[in-house]
Each structure stands twice: as structure tokens, then as C-alpha cells.
Design a protein around this motif. Sequence first.
Motif, PDB file in Angstrom:
ATOM      1  N   VAL A   1     -30.372  17.921  29.601  1.00  0.00           N
ATOM      2  CA  VAL A   1     -29.272  17.787  28.638  1.00  0.00           C
ATOM      3  C   VAL A   1     -29.730  17.006  27.400  1.00  0.00           C
ATOM      4  CG1 VAL A   1     -27.030  16.706  28.244  1.00  0.00           C
ATOM      5  CG2 VAL A   1     -27.419  18.041  30.310  1.00  0.00           C
ATOM      6  N   VAL A   2     -30.476  15.923  27.620  1.00  0.00           N
ATOM      7  CA  VAL A   2     -30.927  15.111  26.482  1.00  0.00           C
ATOM      8  C   VAL A   2     -31.847  15.926  25.568  1.00  0.00           C
ATOM      9  CG1 VAL A   2     -32.394  13.152  25.837  1.00  0.00           C
ATOM     10  CG2 VAL A   2     -30.615  12.875  27.582  1.00  0.00           C
ATOM     11  N   LEU A   3     -32.778  16.673  26.165  1.00  0.00           N
ATOM     12  CA  LEU A   3     -33.683  17.485  25.350  1.00  0.00           C
ATOM     13  C   LEU A   3     -32.910  18.546  24.567  1.00  0.00           C
ATOM     14  CD1 LEU A   3     -36.699  17.922  27.802  1.00  0.00           C
ATOM     15  CD2 LEU A   3     -36.582  16.482  25.756  1.00  0.00           C
ATOM     16  N   PHE A   4     -31.919  19.149  25.236  1.00  0.00           N
ATOM     17  CA  PHE A   4     -31.076  20.151  24.577  1.00  0.00           C
ATOM     18  C   PHE A   4     -30.335  19.539  23.392  1.00  0.00           C
ATOM     19  CE2 PHE A   4     -27.127  22.414  23.938  1.00  0.00           C
ATOM     20  CZ  PHE A   4     -27.486  23.742  24.013  1.00  0.00           C
ATOM     21  N   LEU A   5     -29.753  18.357  23.625  1.00  0.00           N
ATOM     22  CA  LEU A   5     -28.998  17.698  22.555  1.00  0.00           C
ATOM     23  C   LEU A   5     -29.898  17.317  21.374  1.00  0.00           C
ATOM     24  CD1 LEU A   5     -26.460  15.422  24.456  1.00  0.00           C
ATOM     25  CD2 LEU A   5     -26.031  17.564  23.264  1.00  0.00           C
ATOM     26  N   LEU A   6     -31.143  16.905  21.690  1.00  0.00           N
ATOM     27  CA  LEU A   6     -32.072  16.572  20.612  1.00  0.00           C
ATOM     28  C   LEU A   6     -32.343  17.797  19.732  1.00  0.00           C
ATOM     29  CD1 LEU A   6     -34.677  14.243  22.374  1.00  0.00           C
ATOM     30  CD2 LEU A   6     -33.030  13.625  20.588  1.00  0.00           C
ATOM     31  N   LEU A   7     -32.506  18.953  20.379  1.00  0.00           N
ATOM     32  CA  LEU A   7     -32.735  20.180  19.618  1.00  0.00           C
ATOM     33  C   LEU A   7     -31.509  20.561  18.804  1.00  0.00           C
ATOM     34  CD1 LEU A   7     -34.733  22.567  21.909  1.00  0.00           C
ATOM     35  CD2 LEU A   7     -35.318  21.820  19.616  1.00  0.00           C
TER      36      LEU A   7
ATOM     37  N   LYS B   1     -28.928  20.837  13.539  1.00  0.00           N
ATOM     38  CA  LYS B   1     -27.853  20.427  12.647  1.00  0.00           C
ATOM     39  C   LYS B   1     -28.416  19.762  11.383  1.00  0.00           C
ATOM     40  CE  LYS B   1     -23.772  17.619  12.732  1.00  0.00           C
ATOM     41  NZ  LYS B   1     -24.110  16.208  12.558  1.00  0.00           N
ATOM     42  N   LEU B   2     -29.492  18.996  11.557  1.00  0.00           N
ATOM     43  CA  LEU B   2     -30.095  18.318  10.415  1.00  0.00           C
ATOM     44  C   LEU B   2     -30.869  19.296   9.538  1.00  0.00           C
ATOM     45  CD1 LEU B   2     -31.352  15.034  12.114  1.00  0.00           C
ATOM     46  CD2 LEU B   2     -29.358  15.340  10.637  1.00  0.00           C
ATOM     47  N   MET B   3     -31.544  20.250  10.176  1.00  0.00           N
ATOM     48  CA  MET B   3     -32.386  21.174   9.417  1.00  0.00           C
ATOM     49  C   MET B   3     -31.597  22.320   8.811  1.00  0.00           C
ATOM     50  SD  MET B   3     -35.790  21.465  11.722  1.00  0.00           S
ATOM     51  CE  MET B   3     -36.547  22.729  10.702  1.00  0.00           C
ATOM     52  N   LEU B   4     -30.542  22.741   9.480  1.00  0.00           N
ATOM     53  CA  LEU B   4     -29.781  23.898   9.009  1.00  0.00           C
ATOM     54  C   LEU B   4     -28.315  23.551   8.804  1.00  0.00           C
ATOM     55  CD1 LEU B   4     -31.040  26.478  11.688  1.00  0.00           C
ATOM     56  CD2 LEU B   4     -32.191  25.839   9.595  1.00  0.00           C
ATOM     57  N   PRO B   5     -28.037  22.592   7.918  1.00  0.00           N
ATOM     58  CA  PRO B   5     -26.618  22.239   7.727  1.00  0.00           C
ATOM     59  C   PRO B   5     -25.803  23.440   7.252  1.00  0.00           C
ATOM     60  CG  PRO B   5     -27.980  21.265   6.008  1.00  0.00           C
ATOM     61  CD  PRO B   5     -28.916  21.842   7.023  1.00  0.00           C
ATOM     62  N   TRP B   6     -26.428  24.327   6.483  1.00  0.00           N
ATOM     63  CA  TRP B   6     -25.744  25.517   5.963  1.00  0.00           C
ATOM     64  C   TRP B   6     -25.297  26.417   7.085  1.00  0.00           C
ATOM     65  CZ3 TRP B   6     -28.323  30.048   7.223  1.00  0.00           C
ATOM     66  CH2 TRP B   6     -29.640  29.890   7.643  1.00  0.00           C
ATOM     67  N   HIS B   7     -26.048  26.418   8.181  1.00  0.00           N
ATOM     68  CA  HIS B   7     -25.694  27.285   9.290  1.00  0.00           C
ATOM     69  C   HIS B   7     -24.705  26.592  10.224  1.00  0.00           C
ATOM     70  CE1 HIS B   7     -26.402  29.599  13.079  1.00  0.00           C
ATOM     71  NE2 HIS B   7     -26.156  30.551  12.221  1.00  0.00           N
ATOM     72  N   ALA B   8     -24.976  25.327  10.514  1.00  0.00           N
ATOM     73  CA  ALA B   8     -24.119  24.578  11.432  1.00  0.00           C
ATOM     74  C   ALA B   8     -22.684  24.533  10.927  1.00  0.00           C
ATOM     75  CB  ALA B   8     -24.663  23.165  11.607  1.00  0.00           C
ATOM     76  N   SER B   9     -22.542  24.401   9.605  1.00  0.00           N
ATOM     77  CA  SER B   9     -21.197  24.277   9.051  1.00  0.00           C
ATOM     78  C   SER B   9     -20.406  25.566   9.224  1.00  0.00           C
ATOM     79  CB  SER B   9     -21.271  23.909   7.570  1.00  0.00           C
ATOM     80  OG  SER B   9     -21.862  24.956   6.845  1.00  0.00           O
ATOM     81  N   ARG B  10     -21.098  26.685   9.364  1.00  0.00           N
ATOM     82  CA  ARG B  10     -20.402  27.962   9.512  1.00  0.00           C
ATOM     83  C   ARG B  10     -20.208  28.321  10.975  1.00  0.00           C
ATOM     84  NH1 ARG B  10     -22.866  32.431   5.808  1.00  0.00           N
ATOM     85  NH2 ARG B  10     -20.876  33.314   6.328  1.00  0.00           N
ATOM     86  N   ARG B  11     -21.037  27.726  11.850  1.00  0.00           N
ATOM     87  CA  ARG B  11     -21.043  28.125  13.238  1.00  0.00           C
ATOM     88  C   ARG B  11     -19.900  27.474  13.992  1.00  0.00           C
ATOM     89  NH1 ARG B  11     -25.894  25.691  16.400  1.00  0.00           N
ATOM     90  NH2 ARG B  11     -24.706  23.976  15.570  1.00  0.00           N
TER      91      ARG B  11
ATOM     92  N   ALA C   1     -17.986  24.519  16.159  1.00  0.00           N
ATOM     93  CA  ALA C   1     -18.265  23.432  17.084  1.00  0.00           C
ATOM     94  C   ALA C   1     -19.494  23.690  17.936  1.00  0.00           C
ATOM     95  CB  ALA C   1     -17.061  23.215  17.980  1.00  0.00           C
ATOM     96  N   ALA C   2     -20.531  22.917  17.728  1.00  0.00           N
ATOM     97  CA  ALA C   2     -21.651  22.894  18.657  1.00  0.00           C
ATOM     98  C   ALA C   2     -21.558  21.545  19.346  1.00  0.00           C
ATOM     99  CB  ALA C   2     -22.962  23.023  17.910  1.00  0.00           C
ATOM    100  N   VAL C   3     -22.438  21.313  20.326  1.00  0.00           N
ATOM    101  CA  VAL C   3     -22.264  20.104  21.117  1.00  0.00           C
ATOM    102  C   VAL C   3     -22.375  18.851  20.268  1.00  0.00           C
ATOM    103  CG1 VAL C   3     -22.996  18.877  23.163  1.00  0.00           C
ATOM    104  CG2 VAL C   3     -23.187  21.352  23.067  1.00  0.00           C
ATOM    105  N   THR C   4     -23.438  18.787  19.434  1.00  0.00           N
ATOM    106  CA  THR C   4     -23.604  17.548  18.676  1.00  0.00           C
ATOM    107  C   THR C   4     -22.610  17.415  17.538  1.00  0.00           C
ATOM    108  OG1 THR C   4     -25.435  18.633  17.594  1.00  0.00           O
ATOM    109  CG2 THR C   4     -25.971  16.961  19.199  1.00  0.00           C
TER     110      THR C   4
END
Lengths: 264, 271
Positions: B239-245, B250-260, B262-265
Amino acid sequence: MSVTLGTATSAVEISDVSVRFQSKRAEVTAVERVSLDVAPGEFVSIVGPSGCGKSTLLKLVSGLLKPSSGSVTLLGEPVRGPRHDIGFVFQRAALLEWRSARRNILLQAEMRGMNAAEAGRRADELIEMTGLSGFENALPHELSGGMQQRVALCRALLHQPRVLLMDEPFGALDALTREQMNVELHRVWRETGTTVLLVTHSIAESVYLANRVIVLTRRPAVVHEVIDVDLPAERDYSATMARPEFASATARIRDLLGAVTGQD
Amino acid sequence: MSTVPADRWRGVVERTWRPAALLAACLAIWHLVTATGMVEAYLVPSPAKTFGLLADKWSYLWGHTWVTTYETILGFVIAGLLGVLVAVAMVYSRTIESTAYPILLFAQVIPKIAIAPLFVVWLGFGFEPKVVVAVLMAFFPVVISTVTGLKSVDTEMLELAATMGGGPVKTFVKIRFPAALPHLFAGLKVAVTLAVTGAVVGEFVGSNEGLGYVILQANGNMDTPMLFAGLIVISVVGVVLFLLLDLAEKLMLPWHASRRGAAVTTLLAKG
């Protein structure tokens, strides 16, 4: 250019071009023996029934597609592969989602290795000209369809191409936005003096913007008729719509397209 | 950010109370089942006993956790790099794609647990065979997702790039690879959880350290509390490794995360 051949007076010269491709069963002819000359600085619209091969013509001019026979000459040089001295605008804005509006425009400069400072100045000019000021840092998904298409237009004009190819650029926009974009494109064309080849489904758009309208037939596309648009260079939208020359040109095209699509 | 810390915390609570409540309910059921004697204690130890053991034997478990984590991360990183390279080669060359695909598929359908003993024979009892099994487990989803991502780029965008004359390298760096990143991250997230499994499978087959070894030992001694503790630690590692990814994405692809959405983090960290 110092060498001026007989053909160099045309910005785009399509002569006797045919395009055939192999589909699953049969050989399909998309374009048949089309010839077309576009003078420098001219605005030419291309209309025709859906799927007739209008877009194919633009791909031929840009060198993204090779003709099966005939030849295409762009700015005095035969087209042999993808050409870099054009600007291209598609129906979909095709913006990079992770780049801001301004950085999407600057992609053109980065890919070409243009001087960054100069490209930045030019981008700011275009942003100003197309009314994108205040949206430079917005991401594509934060922009409306019209705004996205303005970004695509700026990107296509950044390197000051002498020929601009537009493939149904406003097809996905609502009617009102489309009219606004028509007015803006007309102004941009007048300010830049770029040669424009516009493929469109809108008869009104084709006449309002162009010096000439090329009417194509159904596939295989042949040039059905060329309509010279007899309108003043300065074109106010509503006033232009109301002119008898506008009405007669659009009526003529509508007739031609009706005749073209109405067969069998 | 204009939100004050109190608001921010309320937001976090609002988003996390449901999964927290579900977890608490599971623990409660576990507790009831063991406390009422419905299941014998040697079959299922009580949560109190399990967590008590976790606390008591923490230093012992920590050493083995680190071994498994190390094998997992190493396997994951190798699988990631190799997977992306193979995917790029496959997308740019039809010959490589048609040649490599059947072999890849074959390698994927072979049960890793069945070939793990072979790696022990070849590579010994050290960390190497575990890393190899982790790589084999994690490699496939990376390749598949990267190929999908690289192929999902607009043809119009590529045509546009051709008229811009940047050449294949610039087109890849500026357009194709960034466009493939959302797919790549989806594959990496699957891969990292599989890499944990791979490392543990490797340890099952032959080792004297790692969480797989801990579980095997506990199993041999009928020490179910230790078995449960091992399982919990393995899950936490995954779980920790998954959350780190997920966070990296989220940090690298803010443009994508904002459209996707709710993700876990984003669920945990959005303020």
C-alpha cells in the motif's frame, strides 16, 4: 527567392492530382485529376460533400500524403515529403493537455528550434491579436472550444508561414462562436497577408472568408466549379451577409452541392 | 491556498471517514469472531494478540521488511525501465512488436511460482532470484500500458509535429512520451503491487530472510499470530509503495490528476 520559374507565381499549385488507396476489397479513388492554383496572399475555400476528399487535398499540399499521380508545388518547390513552411489547423485543436495556452503555441518554436525570445514576443503578439490575453496560462481543458481553436491558430501562425492550411477549423464550434472566429480569421488574414486554404462544410463561411470557393464533387472528388467571390476586401459580418453578391454566391454553391449530392 | 487549516482538516476527515469506518468494522468483526470463540485461537489469533506481537517483535520484523522492500523496489525499478524500453521499441518497430509479443505473452502466462525454483538453482539463495521473480511479475503491465499510451497519441498531433519538422526525437520527448505518462503510471501502479508478490514468492522458494521467509517459518511453527503479522506488514509495504507512486503521479501530472477526479492521494491530501 531569386530564381523565378513560371510556376513560382503560385503559392500552391496542384496539377492533375489523383489519389488512390487500397481498402479491404477494392481500390478507392479519393481524388481524381484535380488541378488548382492559389495565388500568394489569396484566400481559397474548398467545399464539397462529406467524405469527398477535401481534407486529402490539404494533406497533399502539406506533404503528409503523396499523390498517386500528378504533382503538387508549394511556394515554387515540388512537395516530396512533409513540408515545414506551412501552418496547419485541424478541426480538433489538437493541443497538448499538459501545456498552457502559451506553451502550446510555443511548441511550434521548440520543435523548429526558433530563437526563444523572438518566438515569445511573436506568441504574445498573436495572443493579443486573437483575443487570448488573460488566458495565456490556462490549460486546454480550462478553455472553451473557441479559445482552444484560437490557440491552435496562433500555433499555426507562430513561424509566420506563407501558407496556412485549415481543415474544418470551426466545425466543432457553436454557430455564434463560429461567426466570431470567422470575423477574427478574416482580420488575421488581412493583417498577415498569409495564403489560406480552408476546407469547410459551411457555405456562408466559405464565401464570407474567401476570394474564391472551389466546389468539389462526391468521391472521387473532381473540381465541380470555381466561384469567384465578388465582395469588398473589408468585410463587416452582418453587412456582408446582407449583400446580394453574398446571397447569389451562397445560392450558387448550395445549388451545386445539391446537384452534386443529389445524384442517384 | 485560501483555506485555513481547520477547514483543511475537516475536508480530510470528510473524505477519509468512510474507508476508516470500514476498516474499523473489519477489525471489530475480527475481534468478535476470536473473542467469542467462534474460531479457535490457533487458527485465527485475536487482533490484540496480532498487533501485540507486531509491537513486540518489531525489530525482528523490521529487518525482514527492509529485505523484502529492497527486493521489491529493485525489481520494480528494473521492470519499469526495461518495460518502457521494450514498449518504445515495439511502438517504433513493427518487426520488433511482432517478434517480441508472443514471447512476452508466453513469459507472462508461465506461473512465476513454478519457475521460481529454477532461479534459485541458477542464482542461489541471495536477493537475486527474488528480484528476478519481481521483475518478471511487474514487467508485463508496464509494457502493455506504455504501448497503449504511446499508441494513444492523436494522429493529428503527430501530423502536426511532422509539419513542424522537429524530427522523431523531439516528437517523442515533447509529445509522445508525456502523452503516454497517464497510461504508464496506471501500469506502474499495478506493477509495484505485483513486484511485492514477486519478491515474496521468490522468498517462499528459498531464502533465509524477508517477509516470505517469516511467513514460511511461522507456518512451520504453527505460529499463526506471526503469520498474520507478516501478512499485515506485506500489505502495508504494498500500500505504501502504491501511494508513493500515486503521489508521484499527482505531482508530475497535475493536468491529468485534476481531470481524473478522486484518486487515493488526492482523497487524502487535497485541501
